[in-house]
Write a protein that holds these residues in place. Structure first.
Motif, short mmCIF file in Angstrom:
data_model
loop_
_atom_site.label_atom_id
_atom_site.label_comp_id
_atom_site.label_asym_id
_atom_site.label_seq_id
_atom_site.Cartn_x
_atom_site.Cartn_y
_atom_site.Cartn_z
N GLU A 77 38.05 32.03 39.53
CA GLU A 77 37.48 32.66 38.33
C GLU A 77 36.75 31.57 37.54
N ARG A 132 45.00 36.05 36.34
CA ARG A 132 45.02 36.03 37.80
C ARG A 132 43.80 35.22 38.28
N HIS A 139 35.50 42.12 29.65
CA HIS A 139 35.79 41.30 30.83
C HIS A 139 35.94 39.87 30.31
N HIS A 149 37.93 35.89 30.43
CA HIS A 149 38.63 34.84 31.16
C HIS A 149 39.28 33.89 30.16
N HIS A 164 41.37 34.94 35.10
CA HIS A 164 40.88 36.24 34.63
C HIS A 164 41.99 36.87 33.79
N GLU A 204 39.92 44.82 38.62
CA GLU A 204 39.78 44.01 37.40
C GLU A 204 40.99 44.09 36.47
ZN ZN Z 1 37.05 38.13 35.88
#
Ligand code: ZN
Length: 261
Positions: free
Chosen positions: A71, A151, A200, A202, A213, A260
């Motif tokens: 990621e 993750r 979304h 991180h 993530h 996701e």
């Molecule tokens: Zn991601």
């Protein structure tokens, strides 16, 4: 690279508006995206754009690396790769990304977060603070967190499996009482198929040693900075690449949810 070129690349703080980005196609309020999320869901993990080029479009963003090797999170011009061992590595300029979104981060709104106990609560709080669901936002949250769950994904070999098969066995990492930075985007619902609708995000620890993530969080003291982003530039893989031969007619929303979340 000469000093002149180094100064000209990327986001320039001494310029404003559409001149702030050295790339003539992308202004400072532009979200620049490499490839599409559905290409990633279909297992297109070959690198298509170098980090050197990506950084010309922005100093802030998220994505993954060639081979789906972890990621990626970047801010203040430094990009890190959190690999499947959970460790963050600085990304070299010659490394390539198959999918990324970046912008020149320039905060338009700063909000002190209350004690938030879940990802869902964070989404609801930020949504209520934002003026519309219909533009892009770059989101940067800094502070201390009583809990973070992330993750990453292990690097894949050809023939590449679809993303849902990879994430079914994703390594998960948990952090307690950790300081760090969350970076990412909130995209409108209408980007379905192109990018990830909604948030979304991180995460990278303050000492830049780990992250991933973001799956879940609880805040202690944290501040969110939001960059309103009105322009969108999508750069598709060119040449006679594998991208040309993908079937991108299918609705992948269910697979995206699975991969996701
Ligand atoms: Zn991601």
């Amino acid at each position: 690279m000469s000093l002149f070129l180094a100064a000209a690349a990327g986001c320039s703080p001494d310029k404003t508006g559409s001149d702030a980005n050295a790339n003539p196609l992308a202004g400072s309020e532009t979200l620049v995206q490499i490839s599409t999320i559905d290409a990633v869901l279909n297992g297109l993990y070959d690198g298509v754009t170098s980090l050197e080029t990506l950084k010309e479009y922005g100093d802030f963003g998220i994505g993954t690396l060639a081979g789906l090797d972890g990621e990626m999170i970047g801010f203040d011009g430094d990009f890190y790769q959190v690999r499947s061992d959970g460790i963050a590595y600085l990304v070299a300029d010659n490394m390539e990304t198959p999918f990324a979104a970046v912008t020149c981060f320039d905060s338009d709104l700063e909000i002190e977060l209350p004690q938030i106990t879940s990802y869902e609560q964070l989404e609801q709080f930020l949504d209520a603070a934002l003026p519309t669901d219909n533009i892009f936002y770059a989101v940067r949250i800094e502070g201390t967190f009583s809990y973070i769950k992330t993750r990453s994904v292990p690097r894949q070999e050809k023939p590449y499996p679809p993303l849902v098969e990879v994430t079914a066995q994703q390594p998960v990492f948990e952090f307690n009482d950790v300081a760090g930075t969350i970076a990412g985007f909130r995209s409108p619902a209408y980007v379905s198929g192109v990018n990830v609708p909604g948030y979304h995000l991180h995460f990278l620890t303050e000492d830049r040693s780990a992250g991933g993530h973001l799956l879940e969080l609880a805040t202690q003291e944290a501040v969110a900075k939001i960059d309103y982003t009105f322009e969108f530039l999508m750069i598709l893989p060119g040449g006679d690449s594998d991208f040309y031969h993908l079937d991108l007619t299918q609705n992948k929303q269910a697979e995206l949810e699975q991969a996701e979340k």
